[in-house]
Design a protein around this motif. Structure first.
Motif, PDB file in Angstrom:
ATOM      1  N   ASN A   9      93.298  61.062   5.243  1.00 52.66           N
ATOM      2  CA  ASN A   9      92.060  60.996   6.025  1.00 52.66           C
ATOM      3  C   ASN A   9      91.048  60.045   5.388  1.00 52.66           C
ATOM      4  O   ASN A   9      89.898  60.395   5.131  1.00 52.66           O
ATOM      5  N   TYR A  10      91.477  58.837   5.094  1.00 53.96           N
ATOM      6  CA  TYR A  10      90.588  57.838   4.522  1.00 53.96           C
ATOM      7  C   TYR A  10      90.972  56.473   5.064  1.00 53.96           C
ATOM      8  O   TYR A  10      92.084  56.265   5.562  1.00 53.96           O
ATOM      9  N   GLN A  11      90.034  55.542   4.995  1.00 52.24           N
ATOM     10  CA  GLN A  11      90.279  54.164   5.414  1.00 52.24           C
ATOM     11  C   GLN A  11      89.889  53.230   4.279  1.00 52.24           C
ATOM     12  O   GLN A  11      88.729  53.216   3.850  1.00 52.24           O
ATOM     13  N   CYS A  12      90.853  52.475   3.805  1.00 54.81           N
ATOM     14  CA  CYS A  12      90.591  51.538   2.715  1.00 54.81           C
ATOM     15  C   CYS A  12      89.545  50.509   3.149  1.00 54.81           C
ATOM     16  O   CYS A  12      89.622  49.944   4.250  1.00 54.81           O
ATOM     17  N   GLY A  13      88.562  50.283   2.297  1.00 47.48           N
ATOM     18  CA  GLY A  13      87.525  49.312   2.581  1.00 47.48           C
ATOM     19  C   GLY A  13      86.396  49.845   3.426  1.00 47.48           C
ATOM     20  O   GLY A  13      85.366  49.182   3.580  1.00 47.48           O
ATOM     21  N   THR A  14      86.573  51.031   3.995  1.00 48.49           N
ATOM     22  CA  THR A  14      85.518  51.638   4.812  1.00 48.49           C
ATOM     23  C   THR A  14      84.875  52.811   4.081  1.00 48.49           C
ATOM     24  O   THR A  14      83.674  52.807   3.810  1.00 48.49           O
ATOM     25  N   ASP A  15      85.672  53.818   3.764  1.00 47.07           N
ATOM     26  CA  ASP A  15      85.132  54.955   3.016  1.00 47.07           C
ATOM     27  C   ASP A  15      85.892  55.195   1.715  1.00 47.07           C
ATOM     28  O   ASP A  15      85.676  56.209   1.061  1.00 47.07           O
ATOM     29  N   LEU A  23      96.538  53.151  -2.000  1.00 52.11           N
ATOM     30  CA  LEU A  23      96.152  54.486  -2.462  1.00 52.11           C
ATOM     31  C   LEU A  23      94.686  54.485  -2.885  1.00 52.11           C
ATOM     32  O   LEU A  23      94.192  53.513  -3.460  1.00 52.11           O
ATOM     33  N   PRO A  24      93.977  55.598  -2.611  1.00 56.11           N
ATOM     34  CA  PRO A  24      92.542  55.638  -2.911  1.00 56.11           C
ATOM     35  C   PRO A  24      92.257  55.795  -4.392  1.00 56.11           C
ATOM     36  O   PRO A  24      93.082  56.306  -5.156  1.00 56.11           O
ATOM     37  N   LEU A  25      91.077  55.332  -4.801  1.00 57.65           N
ATOM     38  CA  LEU A  25      90.619  55.507  -6.174  1.00 57.65           C
ATOM     39  C   LEU A  25      90.533  56.995  -6.497  1.00 57.65           C
ATOM     40  O   LEU A  25      89.950  57.776  -5.748  1.00 57.65           O
ATOM     41  N   GLN A  26      91.114  57.399  -7.627  1.00 58.80           N
ATOM     42  CA  GLN A  26      91.076  58.805  -8.030  1.00 58.80           C
ATOM     43  C   GLN A  26      89.784  59.032  -8.812  1.00 58.80           C
ATOM     44  O   GLN A  26      89.633  58.608  -9.953  1.00 58.80           O
ATOM     45  N   THR A  27      88.831  59.709  -8.174  1.00 61.79           N
ATOM     46  CA  THR A  27      87.485  59.834  -8.738  1.00 61.79           C
ATOM     47  C   THR A  27      87.316  61.040  -9.652  1.00 61.79           C
ATOM     48  O   THR A  27      86.301  61.149 -10.337  1.00 61.79           O
TER      49      THR A  27
END
Length: 370
Positions: A9-15, A23-27
């Motif tokens: 449920n994420y969009q690279c470059g948007t949220d 793959l999203p940044l692991q915060t």
């Protein structure tokens, strides 16, 4: 128990900030910690501290970066990163052949071979701790040796009675196999430093802003009591070391930590050396999930405090970049303790670890100025 799971449920470059594979940044790599009051335990504390590491492909909660303005200074800011890096694909697992690390591959974490593999330790021998590191090797750049004292506390009637890092035991005994090349975790980090114009009898003052060091997972065989001691294979999972802020000199409240780390560059035998005293927290969020005990065990390797006295040479490359190498000159003890989750459960085991003197070797290189 709460855990950070992966989702799409994420969009690279948007949220989300994403890597090249999408793959999203692991915060929140340290995972989620839950504290439960469980009544009288017979241990040092009457509550359970349960940590779950995030899914390896999970992102995490929103990340906010705070900035604080300050007056202008003449300090020279340097951004330094660890180079070279063994973990080239960034999955925090060291991908190198491990053939021969178990007498029974079916009872191991798996036996792997690679056509192309990540670099390991040097081939330079060291005999500092022959009882715990027979055939020992010196670390390569950006790696740390972690040794086990095996069953140093004896068989205490608990679930886990020590462990061997890197390889198995001779089945069915408590005699550890020898695997000197498997005793290492491989490190990645970056740090912001300021070179000042302040000179004292300690040398030229350098301000270091606390950062993190990530280490790759290590194979671990916990000696488990099933009536007889049987090694159970697992992984430590990735480890996270967080540098701690310092306190003000003569501060009446040592709990207030908001100062950078002070380091010093001095001349020694016509060469430059950087020295620093660094306090860190170790967190191993996956240690009971993938390593020893069970996820239901409470353990102490969450913000586990250690101190390192660091020292190493400072050099300048032909292109003007600064290279700083740092070794720990003190031994660092790490006693992993496992406890039961229920009232009166008592000890669930231990793993007695240490980083030997000069076992950790960080090599930082600054960004080009132009």
């Amino acid at each position: 128990m709460p855990k950070l799971f992966s989702d799409n449920n994420y969009q690279c470059g948007t949220d989300s900030i994403c890597d090249t594979s999408g793959l999203p940044l692991q915060t929140q790599p340290i995972g989620i910690t839950t504290i439960e009051h469980i009544g009288e335990t017979g241990n040092d504390r009457n509550y359970a501290v349960l940590t779950t590491g995030p899914d390896f492909e999970a992102g995490g909660p929103p990340m906010q970066q705070y900035f604080r303005g300050t007056e202008e200074s003449k300090n020279v800011v340097q951004i330094l990163s660890t180079l070279p890096v063994s973990d080239t694909n960034g999955n925090l697992f060291h991908e190198s052949p491990n053939i021969g690390t178990s007498t029974d591959p079916g009872r191991s974490i798996g036996v792997y071979d690679y056509d192309i593999f990540e670099y390991g330790p040097t081939n330079i021998p060291t005999s500092k701790y022959p009882d715990y590191d027979p055939g020992g090797l010196k670390p390569s750049k950006n790696s740390a040796k972690v040794l086990s004292r095996f069953n140093s506390q004896g068989s205490i009637g608990a679930t886990v009675n020590g462990a061997n890092l890197g390889c198995d035991y001779i089945f069915i005994t408590d005699i550890p196999l020898e695997c000197p090349s498997e005793k290492f975790t491989y490190l990645m980090s970056s740090i912001v430093a300021e070179v000042t114009d302040e000179v004292t009898d300690k040398g030229l003052k350098v301000i270091m802003w606390p950062s993190q060091v990530l280490g790759t997972s290590m194979p671990l065989f916990g000696l488990t009591d099933f009536g007889i001691l049987i090694p159970v294979p697992g992984h430590t999972g990735p480890q996270i070391l967080r540098m701690r802020y310092g306190t003000k000199v003569n501060n009446e409240d040592p709990t207030i930590r908001n100062q950078p780390i002070n380091a010093w560059i001095r001349e020694e035998q016509d060469s430059l050396v950087l020295e620093a005293e660094v306090e860190l927290y170790i967190t191993a969020p996956y240690i009971t999930e993938y390593g020893v005990g069970t996820p239901e065990n409470t353990y102490n390797l969450g913000s586990y405090p250690i101190k390192m006295t660091l020292s190493g040479p400072v050099n300048f490359l032909d292109d003007g970049r600064m290279e700083v190498e740092q070794f720990n000159i003190n031994k660092v003890d790490i006693m992993l303790q496992l406890h039961g989750r229920s009232s009166g459960a008592g000890d669930a085991g231990y793993v007695d670890l240490f980083i030997p003197e000069y076992g950790s070797r960080l090599n930082f290189i600054s960004n080009p100025i132009k």
